[in-house]
Structure formats: structure tokens, C-alpha cells
Write a protein that holds these residues in place. Structure first.
Motif, PDB file in Angstrom:
ATOM      1  N   ASN A 162       0.823  -1.195   0.000  1.00 44.14           N
ATOM      2  CA  ASN A 162       0.000   0.000   0.000  1.00 44.14           C
ATOM      3  C   ASN A 162       0.872   1.267   0.000  1.00 44.14           C
ATOM      4  OD1 ASN A 162      -1.883   1.977   0.518  1.00 44.14           O
ATOM      5  ND2 ASN A 162      -2.490   1.179   2.508  1.00 44.14           N
ATOM      6  N   PRO A 163       0.832   2.065  -1.080  1.00 46.13           N
ATOM      7  CA  PRO A 163       1.660   3.261  -1.133  1.00 46.13           C
ATOM      8  C   PRO A 163       0.982   4.482  -0.520  1.00 46.13           C
ATOM      9  CG  PRO A 163       0.538   3.030  -3.204  1.00 46.13           C
ATOM     10  CD  PRO A 163       0.106   1.856  -2.330  1.00 46.13           C
ATOM     11  N   SER A 164      -0.281   4.349  -0.200  1.00 46.30           N
ATOM     12  CA  SER A 164      -1.072   5.475   0.290  1.00 46.30           C
ATOM     13  C   SER A 164      -1.274   5.361   1.780  1.00 46.30           C
ATOM     14  CB  SER A 164      -2.429   5.492  -0.422  1.00 46.30           C
ATOM     15  OG  SER A 164      -2.250   5.578  -1.813  1.00 46.30           O
ATOM     16  N   ARG A 165      -2.083   6.225   2.297  1.00 50.99           N
ATOM     17  CA  ARG A 165      -2.413   6.186   3.712  1.00 50.99           C
ATOM     18  C   ARG A 165      -3.766   5.514   3.909  1.00 50.99           C
ATOM     19  NH1 ARG A 165      -5.993  10.072   3.961  1.00 50.99           N
ATOM     20  NH2 ARG A 165      -5.897  11.711   2.428  1.00 50.99           N
ATOM     21  N   LEU A 166      -3.954   4.385   3.231  1.00 49.75           N
ATOM     22  CA  LEU A 166      -5.201   3.645   3.322  1.00 49.75           C
ATOM     23  C   LEU A 166      -5.077   2.533   4.367  1.00 49.75           C
ATOM     24  CD1 LEU A 166      -5.873   3.220  -0.506  1.00 49.75           C
ATOM     25  CD2 LEU A 166      -6.937   4.886   1.032  1.00 49.75           C
ATOM     26  N   ASP A 167      -6.145   2.326   5.112  1.00 50.32           N
ATOM     27  CA  ASP A 167      -6.224   1.222   6.061  1.00 50.32           C
ATOM     28  C   ASP A 167      -7.067   0.132   5.393  1.00 50.32           C
ATOM     29  OD1 ASP A 167      -6.484  -0.493   8.215  1.00 50.32           O
ATOM     30  OD2 ASP A 167      -7.888   0.798   9.295  1.00 50.32           O
ATOM     31  N   ILE A 168      -6.403  -0.864   4.799  1.00 48.30           N
ATOM     32  CA  ILE A 168      -7.087  -1.892   4.020  1.00 48.30           C
ATOM     33  C   ILE A 168      -7.430  -3.071   4.921  1.00 48.30           C
ATOM     34  CG2 ILE A 168      -6.915  -3.453   2.042  1.00 48.30           C
ATOM     35  CD1 ILE A 168      -4.894  -1.426   0.837  1.00 48.30           C
ATOM     36  N   GLU A 169      -8.723  -3.329   5.044  1.00 49.97           N
ATOM     37  CA  GLU A 169      -9.227  -4.410   5.903  1.00 49.97           C
ATOM     38  C   GLU A 169      -9.870  -5.479   5.031  1.00 49.97           C
ATOM     39  OE1 GLU A 169     -13.024  -4.780   8.796  1.00 49.97           O
ATOM     40  OE2 GLU A 169     -11.621  -3.160   9.284  1.00 49.97           O
ATOM     41  N   LEU A 170      -9.445  -6.712   5.170  1.00 49.41           N
ATOM     42  CA  LEU A 170      -9.963  -7.817   4.371  1.00 49.41           C
ATOM     43  C   LEU A 170     -11.286  -8.319   4.954  1.00 49.41           C
ATOM     44  CD1 LEU A 170      -9.292  -9.579   1.925  1.00 49.41           C
ATOM     45  CD2 LEU A 170      -8.080 -11.108   3.461  1.00 49.41           C
ATOM     46  N   TYR A 171     -12.330  -8.291   4.123  1.00 46.31           N
ATOM     47  CA  TYR A 171     -13.642  -8.803   4.531  1.00 46.31           C
ATOM     48  C   TYR A 171     -13.628 -10.322   4.401  1.00 46.31           C
ATOM     49  CZ  TYR A 171     -18.630  -9.777   4.474  1.00 46.31           C
ATOM     50  OH  TYR A 171     -19.874 -10.282   4.741  1.00 46.31           O
ATOM     51  N   GLU A 172     -14.039 -11.017   5.455  1.00 46.05           N
ATOM     52  CA  GLU A 172     -13.974 -12.473   5.452  1.00 46.05           C
ATOM     53  C   GLU A 172     -15.329 -13.139   5.642  1.00 46.05           C
ATOM     54  OE1 GLU A 172     -10.911 -13.571   8.224  1.00 46.05           O
ATOM     55  OE2 GLU A 172      -9.362 -12.620   6.993  1.00 46.05           O
ATOM     56  N   GLY A 173     -16.412 -12.407   5.446  1.00 42.27           N
ATOM     57  CA  GLY A 173     -17.744 -12.965   5.691  1.00 42.27           C
ATOM     58  C   GLY A 173     -18.548 -13.310   4.459  1.00 42.27           C
ATOM     59  N   LEU A 174     -17.929 -13.323   3.278  1.00 40.11           N
ATOM     60  CA  LEU A 174     -18.691 -13.550   2.049  1.00 40.11           C
ATOM     61  C   LEU A 174     -19.413 -14.899   2.063  1.00 40.11           C
ATOM     62  CD1 LEU A 174     -19.324 -12.098  -0.609  1.00 40.11           C
ATOM     63  CD2 LEU A 174     -17.418 -13.343  -1.635  1.00 40.11           C
ATOM     64  N   ARG A 175     -18.785 -15.904   2.618  1.00 37.99           N
ATOM     65  CA  ARG A 175     -19.372 -17.253   2.672  1.00 37.99           C
ATOM     66  C   ARG A 175     -20.689 -17.262   3.466  1.00 37.99           C
ATOM     67  NH1 ARG A 175     -16.789 -21.845   1.692  1.00 37.99           N
ATOM     68  NH2 ARG A 175     -14.748 -20.878   1.875  1.00 37.99           N
ATOM     69  N   GLU A 176     -20.858 -16.343   4.414  1.00 33.06           N
ATOM     70  CA  GLU A 176     -22.041 -16.329   5.275  1.00 33.06           C
ATOM     71  C   GLU A 176     -23.228 -15.572   4.679  1.00 33.06           C
ATOM     72  OE1 GLU A 176     -18.817 -15.958   6.869  1.00 33.06           O
ATOM     73  OE2 GLU A 176     -19.137 -18.107   7.103  1.00 33.06           O
ATOM     74  N   ILE A 177     -23.021 -14.878   3.575  1.00 38.09           N
ATOM     75  CA  ILE A 177     -24.108 -14.091   2.977  1.00 38.09           C
ATOM     76  C   ILE A 177     -25.094 -15.047   2.293  1.00 38.09           C
ATOM     77  CG2 ILE A 177     -24.706 -12.266   1.318  1.00 38.09           C
ATOM     78  CD1 ILE A 177     -23.047 -11.240   3.669  1.00 38.09           C
ATOM     79  N   PRO A 178     -26.367 -15.067   2.723  1.00 36.45           N
ATOM     80  CA  PRO A 178     -27.337 -15.975   2.103  1.00 36.45           C
ATOM     81  C   PRO A 178     -27.780 -15.460   0.733  1.00 36.45           C
ATOM     82  CG  PRO A 178     -28.427 -14.612   3.729  1.00 36.45           C
ATOM     83  CD  PRO A 178     -26.960 -14.272   3.798  1.00 36.45           C
ATOM     84  N   PRO A 179     -28.415 -16.312  -0.055  1.00 37.95           N
ATOM     85  CA  PRO A 179     -28.930 -15.853  -1.354  1.00 37.95           C
ATOM     86  C   PRO A 179     -29.872 -14.666  -1.169  1.00 37.95           C
ATOM     87  CG  PRO A 179     -29.043 -18.241  -1.212  1.00 37.95           C
ATOM     88  CD  PRO A 179     -28.668 -17.740   0.158  1.00 37.95           C
ATOM     89  N   TYR A 180     -29.796 -13.730  -2.105  1.00 35.55           N
ATOM     90  CA  TYR A 180     -30.630 -12.532  -2.014  1.00 35.55           C
ATOM     91  C   TYR A 180     -32.111 -12.914  -2.000  1.00 35.55           C
ATOM     92  CZ  TYR A 180     -32.824  -8.111  -2.764  1.00 35.55           C
ATOM     93  OH  TYR A 180     -33.639  -7.018  -2.601  1.00 35.55           O
ATOM     94  N   ASP A 181     -32.850 -12.288  -1.097  1.00 34.79           N
ATOM     95  CA  ASP A 181     -34.282 -12.534  -0.956  1.00 34.79           C
ATOM     96  C   ASP A 181     -34.947 -11.196  -0.649  1.00 34.79           C
ATOM     97  OD1 ASP A 181     -36.865 -13.179  -0.139  1.00 34.79           O
ATOM     98  OD2 ASP A 181     -36.231 -14.919   1.033  1.00 34.79           O
TER      99      ASP A 181
END
Length: 192
Positions: free
Chosen positions: A30-49
């Protein structure tokens, strides 16, 4: 000044995914002053309803994702390509993020700065998925970084056995993408 938070989402659920490794490389290089946080919950998202798509009925994983996106200054999305398009789990998450049926809670992705990148073991994978993502973000009205495009082709040649990005050209492109994302965030926040 607090570093802007970036929520990094990998469109791959695979443990050794080069797309997830690419997001970890974004944290490292990261060359900028960004705080990059990895999202790890994609597997838990249910099908859209749509029947559940109200603030009081949404599944907890969806409510949490919407909160994290709303709180983030921008998104960094790494996508593989499945069947010439976006992986279903990623598109599903975007569907949950793109609605406001109550007309009073707001749209988490509206005008949100977004950078897209991807890795694939082939010579052309991720290109069409990134194009499809760009089309989705046009409709959602997000502010997508246009250049540089980061297509990490033959990705198995660009990472070492421990999942570390070792290709300098890719590192340079990744840093350019993050710099442009930082510029969009600064513009959105009224800084130049």
C-alpha cells in the motif's frame, strides 16, 4: 488525520485464492495512507431474498456487511472469472448492498469509491468479470477507478509458494490502482 478505511472483498471463497492473496499484497504494498481491511464474511451471505431485504428482516451477516461498506471510505474488490462473468457469491453480496426499499436508510454503495482488480491462472481470466463488475457499479452509481486496470494473468507465476506477490510489474500496477483509489476518496471527502 485518520487513514481512510478500505474494505477489501475477494470474490473467491477458496482458501489459497490468488485474488485473496492479491488483496493481502495490497495491504503489504500500500503506497497510500489507506487502512485496508480484508472482509472475510462472504461465505455467510445468504442468497438474495427481497422478502427479507428490510432493515428489520435482513440476516445478520448482510446487516454487518452493509454496515462495514457504509463505514468504509472505499472498496477494493478482487474478482476471479466464472463462466465469463462475476462469481455468484460476489454478485449476490452486491445485490444485498444495492437496495433501499424503505427509501430512508440510504444506499451503501451510492457514490462509494471502488477499485477493481483480479487474478487468474489463464491469459485472459478476470477481464470479463471486471467488465461485468464495472457494469454493475454503473447501475449502482458507485465511483469506479478506471485506470490502471489490474489483470494478473498466469497468476501462479506471480506468487511464491507462500502466497506472496513477487512480480514487480504487478506490484507497480497494484500501487497505481491504490493511489487512484486514494485520489477518488480524497475528492469525495473534499480534499485534493
Amino acid at each position: 488525520m485518520t487513514a481512510p478505511k478500505i474494505l477489501a472483498i475477494s470474490g473467491s471463497l477458496r482458501a489459497a485464492s490468488h485474488n485473496t492473496q492479491l488483496l493481502r499484497a495490497a495491504q503489504k504494498f500500500n503506497p497510500s495512507r489507506l487502512d485496508i481491511e480484508l472482509y472475510e464474511g462472504l461465505r455467510e451471505i445468504p442468497p438474495y431474498d427481497q422478502d427479507l431485504d428490510t432493515p428489520e428482516n435482513r440476516p445478520a451477516a448482510v446487516t454487518d456487511l452493509r454496515r462495514q461498506v457504509a463505514e468504509a471510505a472505499g472498496l477494493l474488490i478482487a474478482t476471479p472469472e466464472f463462466n465469463y462473468s462475476i462469481p455468484g457469491v460476489l454478485k449476490n453480496a452486491l445485490d444485498w448492498l444495492s437496495t433501499d426499499w424503505t427509501q430512508n436508510e440510504g444506499l451503501p454503495l451510492h457514490r462509494k469509491p471502488v477499485a477493481i482488480l483480479g487474478a487468474a491462472p489463464t491469459n485472459f481470466g478476470t477481464v470479463r468479470a471486471q467488465l461485468a463488475l464495472r457494469q454493475v457499479f454503473v447501475w449502482i452509481n458507485s465511483d469506479v477507478v478506471v485506470k490502471p486496470e489490474v489483470h494478473v494473468f498466469r497468476s501462479q507465476e506471480r506468487f511464491d509458494a507462500d502466497g506472496n506477490l513477487t512480480d514487480q510489474v504487478t506490484i507497480d500496477l497494484l500501487q497505481g490502482l491504490l493511489t487512484e483509489l486514494q485520489r477518488k476518496i480524497d475528492a469525495a471527502e473534499g480534499r485534493s
